[in-house]
Motif scaffolding. Structure first.
Motif, short mmCIF file in Angstrom:
data_model
loop_
_atom_site.label_atom_id
_atom_site.label_comp_id
_atom_site.label_asym_id
_atom_site.label_seq_id
_atom_site.Cartn_x
_atom_site.Cartn_y
_atom_site.Cartn_z
N UNK A 305 43.06 37.70 42.85
CA UNK A 305 44.14 38.62 43.20
C UNK A 305 44.83 39.14 41.95
N UNK A 306 44.94 38.30 40.93
CA UNK A 306 45.59 38.72 39.70
C UNK A 306 44.81 39.73 38.92
N UNK A 307 43.48 39.70 39.02
CA UNK A 307 42.65 40.64 38.27
C UNK A 307 42.65 42.03 38.89
N UNK A 308 43.04 42.14 40.16
CA UNK A 308 43.08 43.44 40.84
C UNK A 308 44.42 43.64 41.54
N UNK A 309 45.50 43.24 40.87
CA UNK A 309 46.81 43.20 41.52
C UNK A 309 47.28 44.58 41.99
N UNK A 310 47.21 45.59 41.12
CA UNK A 310 47.69 46.92 41.50
C UNK A 310 46.86 47.50 42.63
N UNK A 311 45.55 47.30 42.57
CA UNK A 311 44.68 47.81 43.62
C UNK A 311 45.00 47.15 44.96
N UNK A 312 45.27 45.85 44.94
CA UNK A 312 45.60 45.14 46.18
C UNK A 312 46.92 45.65 46.75
#
Length: 379
Positions: A305-312
């Motif tokens: 989740x941290x590696x794609x935070x903005x996308x999530x």
């Protein structure tokens, strides 16, 4: 980035070369908490800590966004550190394009939400917009010495405080200490109406433009934290300055609350200091346990989740707009109907928690699938 001593960043390449598992994990936990809080159905059964404060005071829900801003600042220290030696013009253009894209995506999400709800007035401010503006204001100081980063952070917080307490255009109440102050009569609301038109809203936008000043201060506190981690990455006592700095910021935030209350809607300096200080201490502990002692297995669960935070976050906003727009056969919005069905089946509070947790589960599954395939959306 040398702070005057040639040995401070001697291991620069090693310190900047890899990713901090603790930072990714903390960012992941924060964005999942943001998705959870944003999808807890409103109602008296929901504990106050899962709702935003009406005015003065802080709940758990209030701390999530400023924590994300702080973490963004830590990431900026690492990302700008890696650009040392690159042409500044190219770095600046790449950064500015990211700022514009973030702001535009935030406005787009607001447009889709307005269409889903069926209202004509579209919010211009928003979460992504605040991130864009805060990073834009903070960016010029990211290559300064750490002491000047802290001075700049203090300057933004002091300017925001002075405007709140002492500036009172016609029809605006100066000061925020009173619990009877109507949010729409504050300088922050007045500035939004000045920039967006006199008919913009009748209250106070939670991501008002004035709050970008104090948000930039929070981001710069994150930059200073990141710089401290880089500076002391191979020193055993390197975490002491971070722990001490976080504790001091937290204490200062609480100490000045009689003059300037903790207020999330206005993003008061005390609010930013208290939350940023607490997150700095938490990051220091996680960094020691995860990156120094290499206990990475539990933390790795939050990393996707941290590696794609903005996308999530953006994806969750768009999905919510879609669920609000779609309707059940009886005309009820799918979003509302699903929440009410779970609450009737499980009880008001368990159903509300289950509804929010379902959103988190969906987006965690998306994050995990992207992580397994090494797909990372970078804006």
């Amino acid at each position: 980035m040398t702070d005057g001593a040639p040995t401070i960043l001697a291991p620069t390449e090693e310190c900047l070369g890899g990713r901090l598992v603790s930072l990714d994990a903390l960012r992941g936990l924060v964005v999942l908490a943001m998705i959870f809080v944003n999808n807890v159905p409103a109602g008296p059964a929901v504990p106050p800590t899962l709702r935003h404060s009406v005015w003065n005071g802080v709940t758990f829900a209030d701390t999530i966004f400023p924590a994300f801003v702080f973490i963004m600042g830590v990431s900026m220290a690492y990302s700008f550190g890696k650009t040392a030696g690159q042409p500044r013009r190219r770095v600046a253009l790449r950064f500015l394009s990211r700022v514009v894209l973030l702001f535009a995506l935030g406005v787009l999400a607001n447009v889709l939400f307005a269409r889903a709800v069926g209202i004509e007035t579209v919010r211009i401010p928003g979460v992504l917009q605040r991130l864009a503006l805060a990073s834009l204001l903070a960016a010029p100081f990211t290559r300064s010495r750490t002491r000047w980063v802290l001075v700049a952070a203090g300057g933004f917080l002091a300017a925001h405080t002075a405007i709140l307490l002492f500036v009172a255009p016609p029809g605006v109440v100066a000061g925020v200490t009173s619990t009877t102050v109507w949010p729409g009569s504050t300088i922050a609301a007045w500035l939004d109406r000045l920039l967006l038109g006199p008919g913009y809203g009748n209250g106070l936008d939670p991501e008002n433009f004035l709050g970008a000043l104090s948000s930039a201060g929070g981001a710069l506190l994150g930059v200073a934290t990141g710089r401290t981690l880089i500076r002391h990455c191979q020193q055993r006592r390197g975490l002491l300055p971070l722990l001490a700095g976080g504790a001091v910021a937290f204490a200062l935030g609480l100490a000045f609350t009689p003059v300037l209350p903790l207020n999330k809607r206005l993003w008061t300096a005390t609010f930013v200091l208290a939350v940023s200080g607490a997150v700095a201490v938490l990051l220091a502990v996680m960094y020691y346990v995860i990156d120094r002692r290499e206990h990475t297995r539990p933390a790795s669960l939050a990393v996707p989740a941290g590696r794609n935070a903005i996308a999530l976050f953006l994806g969750s906003e768009l999905l919510d707009a879609l669920l609000i727009w779609l309707r059940l056969p009886d005309g009820t919005r799918l979003y509302q109907g699903s929440a009410e069905w779970l609450q009737s089946a499980l009880g008001r509070l368990p159903g509300a928690v289950a509804f929010a947790a379902a959103h988190v589960a969906v987006w965690y599954a998306v994050a995990w699938a992207l992580h397994v395939r090494r797909i990372y959306v970078r804006l």
